[in-house]
Design a protein around this motif. Structure first.
Motif, PDB file in Angstrom:
ATOM      1  N   UNK A   4     -47.496  -0.071 -25.835  1.00 35.64           N
ATOM      2  CA  UNK A   4     -47.083  -0.876 -24.678  1.00 35.64           C
ATOM      3  C   UNK A   4     -46.463  -2.196 -25.144  1.00 35.64           C
ATOM      4  N   UNK A   5     -47.094  -2.823 -26.136  1.00 34.76           N
ATOM      5  CA  UNK A   5     -46.608  -4.116 -26.628  1.00 34.76           C
ATOM      6  C   UNK A   5     -45.187  -4.025 -27.160  1.00 34.76           C
ATOM      7  N   UNK A   6     -44.897  -3.024 -27.990  1.00 37.57           N
ATOM      8  CA  UNK A   6     -43.576  -2.962 -28.629  1.00 37.57           C
ATOM      9  C   UNK A   6     -42.478  -2.640 -27.618  1.00 37.57           C
ATOM     10  N   UNK A   7     -42.840  -2.022 -26.494  1.00 43.27           N
ATOM     11  CA  UNK A   7     -41.847  -1.727 -25.461  1.00 43.27           C
ATOM     12  C   UNK A   7     -41.737  -2.851 -24.437  1.00 43.27           C
ATOM     13  N   UNK A   8     -42.730  -3.730 -24.440  1.00 45.44           N
ATOM     14  CA  UNK A   8     -42.731  -4.849 -23.493  1.00 45.44           C
ATOM     15  C   UNK A   8     -42.207  -6.139 -24.110  1.00 45.44           C
ATOM     16  N   UNK A   9     -42.349  -6.288 -25.422  1.00 46.92           N
ATOM     17  CA  UNK A   9     -41.967  -7.547 -26.066  1.00 46.92           C
ATOM     18  C   UNK A   9     -40.491  -7.904 -25.864  1.00 46.92           C
ATOM     19  N   UNK A  10     -39.531  -7.019 -26.135  1.00 47.74           N
ATOM     20  CA  UNK A  10     -38.126  -7.401 -25.917  1.00 47.74           C
ATOM     21  C   UNK A  10     -37.857  -7.801 -24.468  1.00 47.74           C
ATOM     22  N   UNK A  11     -38.446  -7.065 -23.532  1.00 49.35           N
ATOM     23  CA  UNK A  11     -38.265  -7.384 -22.113  1.00 49.35           C
ATOM     24  C   UNK A  11     -38.901  -8.730 -21.790  1.00 49.35           C
ATOM     25  N   UNK A  12     -40.105  -8.978 -22.321  1.00 52.71           N
ATOM     26  CA  UNK A  12     -40.777 -10.252 -22.096  1.00 52.71           C
ATOM     27  C   UNK A  12     -39.991 -11.424 -22.649  1.00 52.71           C
ATOM     28  N   UNK A 124     -29.066  -5.006 -23.211  1.00 47.69           N
ATOM     29  CA  UNK A 124     -29.880  -4.894 -22.001  1.00 47.69           C
ATOM     30  C   UNK A 124     -30.255  -3.452 -21.655  1.00 47.69           C
ATOM     31  N   UNK A 125     -29.335  -2.491 -21.716  1.00 50.15           N
ATOM     32  CA  UNK A 125     -29.728  -1.117 -21.360  1.00 50.15           C
ATOM     33  C   UNK A 125     -30.856  -0.559 -22.228  1.00 50.15           C
ATOM     34  N   UNK A 126     -30.813  -0.818 -23.522  1.00 55.56           N
ATOM     35  CA  UNK A 126     -31.873  -0.314 -24.400  1.00 55.56           C
ATOM     36  C   UNK A 126     -33.185  -1.021 -24.098  1.00 55.56           C
ATOM     37  N   UNK A 127     -33.133  -2.347 -23.990  1.00 59.44           N
ATOM     38  CA  UNK A 127     -34.334  -3.123 -23.709  1.00 59.44           C
ATOM     39  C   UNK A 127     -34.972  -2.720 -22.379  1.00 59.44           C
ATOM     40  N   UNK A 128     -34.154  -2.599 -21.328  1.00 63.44           N
ATOM     41  CA  UNK A 128     -34.706  -2.295 -20.007  1.00 63.44           C
ATOM     42  C   UNK A 128     -35.151  -0.844 -19.885  1.00 63.44           C
ATOM     43  N   UNK A 129     -34.416   0.084 -20.452  1.00 63.69           N
ATOM     44  CA  UNK A 129     -34.827   1.490 -20.334  1.00 63.69           C
ATOM     45  C   UNK A 129     -36.102   1.771 -21.121  1.00 63.69           C
ATOM     46  N   UNK A 130     -36.283   1.082 -22.242  1.00 63.23           N
ATOM     47  CA  UNK A 130     -37.548   1.210 -22.975  1.00 63.23           C
ATOM     48  C   UNK A 130     -38.713   0.734 -22.119  1.00 63.23           C
ATOM     49  N   UNK A 131     -38.514  -0.389 -21.441  1.00 64.73           N
ATOM     50  CA  UNK A 131     -39.604  -0.943 -20.644  1.00 64.73           C
ATOM     51  C   UNK A 131     -39.795  -0.198 -19.326  1.00 64.73           C
ATOM     52  N   UNK A 132     -38.756  -0.099 -18.524  1.00 67.28           N
ATOM     53  CA  UNK A 132     -38.897   0.443 -17.170  1.00 67.28           C
ATOM     54  C   UNK A 132     -39.078   1.956 -17.133  1.00 67.28           C
ATOM     55  N   UNK A 133     -38.300   2.671 -17.894  1.00 69.31           N
ATOM     56  CA  UNK A 133     -38.362   4.130 -17.813  1.00 69.31           C
ATOM     57  C   UNK A 133     -39.312   4.732 -18.842  1.00 69.31           C
ATOM     58  N   UNK A 134     -39.118   4.431 -20.126  1.00 71.18           N
ATOM     59  CA  UNK A 134     -39.957   5.071 -21.145  1.00 71.18           C
ATOM     60  C   UNK A 134     -41.416   4.651 -21.028  1.00 71.18           C
ATOM     61  N   UNK A 135     -41.651   3.348 -20.836  1.00 72.55           N
ATOM     62  CA  UNK A 135     -43.031   2.879 -20.710  1.00 72.55           C
ATOM     63  C   UNK A 135     -43.542   2.966 -19.269  1.00 72.55           C
ATOM     64  N   UNK A 136     -43.044   2.094 -18.380  1.00 74.14           N
ATOM     65  CA  UNK A 136     -43.681   1.923 -17.082  1.00 74.14           C
ATOM     66  C   UNK A 136     -43.652   3.189 -16.224  1.00 74.14           C
ATOM     67  N   UNK A 137     -42.495   3.824 -16.148  1.00 77.16           N
ATOM     68  CA  UNK A 137     -42.382   5.011 -15.311  1.00 77.16           C
ATOM     69  C   UNK A 137     -43.344   6.109 -15.765  1.00 77.16           C
TER      70      UNK A 137
END
Length: 219
Positions: A4-12, A124-137
């Motif tokens: 979770x951390x590694x997918x949230x850090x760039x977005x954070x 942005x697409x890589x950062x957001x898709x990692x967070x929103x789709x790969x992790x959160x979804x």
């Protein structure tokens, strides 16, 4: 490190720098906050590079030809909707002036434009898709999200993740549609590169549209 951390850090980092941008705009009046965008994109890109080995979902590079075409089509459709879904009730608050790369004399600073489009289309697409789709979804569907086949994400998880993605944007309604489109694409293709390509297409073409029409509010 935590998945979770590694997918949230760039977005954070991106959100934190966005908040800093607002603070500097109000209090550091002598500083041109437009130059924070390339700094912001550069820091996020560096974080993605450093953490890349943890992103197993992005190590699968091959997209089938039909999925590439589908991703491009989804990205274009989202773009068309984005620039048309800007009625008052579709916005969270007042629409600002946007990212205006023109100088005092009215000439466009093409270096600012290049940084803006590169950041929006490549980082942005890589950062957001990692967070929103790969992790959160996936996490909303199953806490052990890395073990979940993206194709098994249900409607509830898709809707919640897309709704949260929507409120990240001033154009919340367009953001909701974009979130649903990118989320569905991930479910359908089971490959995170599909929504990344779609998202990059939307952002890249939006940059071209904004510069051509000078409708900076979409930036």
């Amino acid at each position: 490190m935590s998945a979770i951390f590694v997918r949230s850090l760039p977005f954070g980092l991106y959100i934190g720098l966005l908040v800093l941008e607002g603070v500097l705009r109000d209090y550091a009046t002598g500083f041109d906050v437009r130059w924070l965008y390339p700094i912001k994109a550069g820091i996020v890109a560096l974080a993605l590079v450093v953490l890349w080995r943890h992103y197993a979902e992005l190590h699968k590079y091959g997209l089938r030809s039909k999925h590439v075409l589908l991703s491009l089509a989804v990205g274009i459709v989202v773009l068309v909707l984005w620039v048309n879904l800007d009625a008052g009730w579709m916005l969270l608050g007042e629409a600002g002036e946007g990212y205006d790369p023109r100088g005092a004399e009215g000439r466009i600073d093409w270096l600012l434009v290049a940084f803006r489009i590169a950041g929006a289309a490549l980082v942005v697409p890589i950062m957001e898709e990692l967070f929103w789709r790969s992790f959160l979804q996936r996490w909303l569907q199953q806490s052990d999200f890395l073990a979940l086949d993206p194709g098994r994400v249900g409607v509830k998880a898709l809707l919640i993740a897309s709704a949260l993605f929507a409120v990240e944007h001033i154009q919340w309604f367009a953001g909701l549609i974009a979130g649903l489109a990118y989320g569905w694409l991930y479910i359908h293709t089971r490959n995170l590169w599909a929504p990344v390509v779609a998202h990059a297409t939307t952002n890249g073409l939006l940059g071209a549209y904004v510069v051509t029409t000078e409708q900076w509010r979409f930036w």
